[in-house]
Design a protein around this motif. Structure first.
Motif, PDB file in Angstrom:
ATOM      1  N   ARG A   1      45.275  58.326  34.647  1.00 14.52           N
ATOM      2  CA  ARG A   1      44.932  57.547  35.642  1.00 14.52           C
ATOM      3  C   ARG A   1      43.924  56.609  34.806  1.00 14.52           C
ATOM      4  NH1 ARG A   1      41.719  61.113  40.082  1.00 14.52           N
ATOM      5  NH2 ARG A   1      40.343  62.007  38.950  1.00 14.52           N
ATOM      6  N   VAL A   2      43.387  55.200  35.380  1.00 16.33           N
ATOM      7  CA  VAL A   2      42.509  54.498  34.662  1.00 16.33           C
ATOM      8  C   VAL A   2      41.314  53.892  35.704  1.00 16.33           C
ATOM      9  CG1 VAL A   2      42.217  52.704  33.076  1.00 16.33           C
ATOM     10  CG2 VAL A   2      44.279  53.976  32.871  1.00 16.33           C
ATOM     11  N   TYR A   3      40.339  54.362  35.517  1.00 15.18           N
ATOM     12  CA  TYR A   3      39.287  53.816  36.332  1.00 15.18           C
ATOM     13  C   TYR A   3      38.901  52.573  35.898  1.00 15.18           C
ATOM     14  CZ  TYR A   3      34.743  53.624  39.083  1.00 15.18           C
ATOM     15  OH  TYR A   3      33.982  53.281  39.852  1.00 15.18           O
ATOM     16  N   VAL A   4      38.732  51.424  36.802  1.00 16.09           N
ATOM     17  CA  VAL A   4      38.185  49.955  36.224  1.00 16.09           C
ATOM     18  C   VAL A   4      37.275  49.853  37.323  1.00 16.09           C
ATOM     19  CG1 VAL A   4      38.898  47.615  35.878  1.00 16.09           C
ATOM     20  CG2 VAL A   4      40.383  49.338  35.402  1.00 16.09           C
ATOM     21  N   LYS A   5      35.893  49.541  36.933  1.00 16.56           N
ATOM     22  CA  LYS A   5      34.765  48.999  37.750  1.00 16.56           C
ATOM     23  C   LYS A   5      34.349  47.886  37.263  1.00 16.56           C
ATOM     24  CE  LYS A   5      30.160  50.836  39.399  1.00 16.56           C
ATOM     25  NZ  LYS A   5      29.164  51.798  39.135  1.00 16.56           N
ATOM     26  N   HIS A   6      34.034  46.776  38.273  1.00 18.08           N
ATOM     27  CA  HIS A   6      33.418  45.709  37.639  1.00 18.08           C
ATOM     28  C   HIS A   6      31.986  45.913  37.709  1.00 18.08           C
ATOM     29  CE1 HIS A   6      31.731  41.682  38.766  1.00 18.08           C
ATOM     30  NE2 HIS A   6      32.665  41.269  38.149  1.00 18.08           N
ATOM     31  N   VAL A   7      31.316  45.256  36.510  1.00 19.18           N
ATOM     32  CA  VAL A   7      29.937  45.342  35.999  1.00 19.18           C
ATOM     33  C   VAL A   7      29.366  43.941  36.407  1.00 19.18           C
ATOM     34  CG1 VAL A   7      28.368  45.776  34.222  1.00 19.18           C
ATOM     35  CG2 VAL A   7      30.417  47.145  34.408  1.00 19.18           C
ATOM     36  N   SER A   8      29.850  43.049  36.045  1.00 15.08           N
ATOM     37  CA  SER A   8      29.030  41.841  36.112  1.00 15.08           C
ATOM     38  C   SER A   8      30.197  40.332  35.753  1.00 15.08           C
ATOM     39  CB  SER A   8      28.141  41.491  35.310  1.00 15.08           C
ATOM     40  OG  SER A   8      28.557  41.454  33.822  1.00 15.08           O
ATOM     41  N   GLY A   9      29.800  39.216  36.308  1.00 14.76           N
ATOM     42  CA  GLY A   9      30.382  38.003  36.008  1.00 14.76           C
ATOM     43  C   GLY A   9      31.755  38.007  36.813  1.00 14.76           C
ATOM     44  N   GLN A  10      32.663  37.152  36.343  1.00 10.50           N
ATOM     45  CA  GLN A  10      33.929  36.892  37.313  1.00 10.50           C
ATOM     46  C   GLN A  10      34.749  38.091  37.809  1.00 10.50           C
ATOM     47  OE1 GLN A  10      34.354  33.862  37.565  1.00 10.50           O
ATOM     48  NE2 GLN A  10      34.010  32.636  35.588  1.00 10.50           N
TER      49      GLN A  10
END
Length: 350
Positions: A317-326
């Motif tokens: 699996r791959v965890y993707v977390k928004h940090v900043s911006g768009q």
């Protein structure tokens, strides 16, 4: 370049279904065993709007036999303008029909004068595919390149000899498994894609785990000593006015860019299907709005199989977390066959 020309160049962004930008380091292919590399012998032009077959590998396979294919397309451009470049690995049966899945990656070539690539003006793309023969027969796998843009005039991209190649395994990748993200068309007018960001988008997502695709518990082969795995995750920034995201996901005007945190995990489970050993590769990734699309490559090699876990089952699996911006879209399968976000697990035999 004069300011007016730079502004015109920025405005003429290629309108692509598959304009995806590899911005980050590219690991070598995972898996075990020897490979054969076919290398492009002569520079080959890719005219606008034309798909060009660059390299072909023909194999006779038995039903269920698997091969890992990896392609590299390095391209130069005849113009300083922005031209889209898509690379695909497509396998055909003896009758010439495409055998799913097609693997793809792409990005806009930003012009012959760009200095942002490792070699100025030379854009490299990588693509991976785990091909499984549906029936016994002869298959031809083709490395293709396509160029397209809204730029006026005459121009072309050129696949570079020696630096453009197609690799294939020489033997069956016994027990290897392929993951791919769910359906996600380029414009996503139906709003079916996975997004991370602020507003209506969720702050994070687990690709291949809670993204709507079935969770697969992969069994390492009984004879495998170690395992390896990789993932290619394609991401798109959703700036205002883009045609590549659902309109509800448009966040800021172009130029804000995005930062995401990604963590690639290969989890060995215990007999109760709970995590026993977690192996991971983490990276913070910046996606520029000018780039608009990006692919993050992750790899874990020669992971020991812990017998104390009491199981040879693994989750990828791959965890993707928004940090900043768009807000960021995780690209998936387009047109029912072309995979943009995918993973592969391999058995390593000694």
């Amino acid at each position: 370049m004069p300011l007016a020309a730079r502004l015109a160049r920025t405005a003429l962004i290629a309108v692509l279904a598959l304009t995806l930008v590899p911005l980050w380091s590219v690991p070598a292919a995972a898996g075990s065993g020897s490979v054969t590399r076919l290398t492009l012998a002569a520079d080959t032009d890719i005219p606008r709007g034309v798909t060009v077959a660059l390299l072909r590998k023909t194999m006779t396979l038995t039903a269920g036999e698997k091969r890992h294919l990896r392609g590299r397309l390095e391209a130069t451009s005849s113009t300083t303008g922005i031209v889209g470049l898509t690379q695909r690995i497509r396998c055909l049966n003896a009758s010439g029909s495409t055998v799913p899945v097609v693997a793809a990656s792409a990005r806009n070539h930003e012009g012959s004068d760009t200095t942002s690539y490792a070699k100025p003006g030379n854009l490299p793309l990588y693509t991976d595919l785990l091909f499984a023969a549906p029936v016994t027969g002869v298959y031809t796998c083709v490395l293709q390149g396509t160029a397209y843009s809204t730029l006026p005039g005459t121009y072309h991209l050129t696949a570079v000899a020696g630096s453009t190649w197609l690799e294939t395994d020489d033997a069956d990748q016994r027990g290897a498994h392929w993951w791919q993200n769910g359906a996600c068309e380029s414009a996503d007018t139906a709003g079916g894609c996975t997004y991370v960001g602020a507003g209506v988008a969720g702050p994070d997502a687990w690709i291949f785990y809670n993204d709507g695709t079935p969770v697969h518990k992969w069994q390492a082969h009984p004879d495998a000593v170690t395992v390896s795995a990789q993932a290619n995750v394609e991401l798109t920034t959703c700036y205002q006015g883009t045609a590549s995201c659902a309109s509800a996901m448009h966040a800021y005007p172009r130029g804000r860019n995005a930062v995401v945190h990604t963590r690639f995990e290969l989890v060995q489970l215990n007999a109760a299907d709970r995590a026993c050993r977690t192996h991971q590769f983490a990276a913070d990734r910046t996606i520029a709005d000018d780039a608009h699309h990006a692919v993050g490559y992750s790899k874990l090699s020669d992971i020991p199989i812990d017998h104390d876990c009491g199981s040879r089952s693994f989750l990828l699996r791959v965890y993707v977390k928004h940090v900043s911006g768009q807000t960021v879209k995780v690209d998936g399968v387009q047109s029912g066959v072309t995979s943009l976000t995918n993973g592969i697990a391999f058995n390593n035999f000694r």
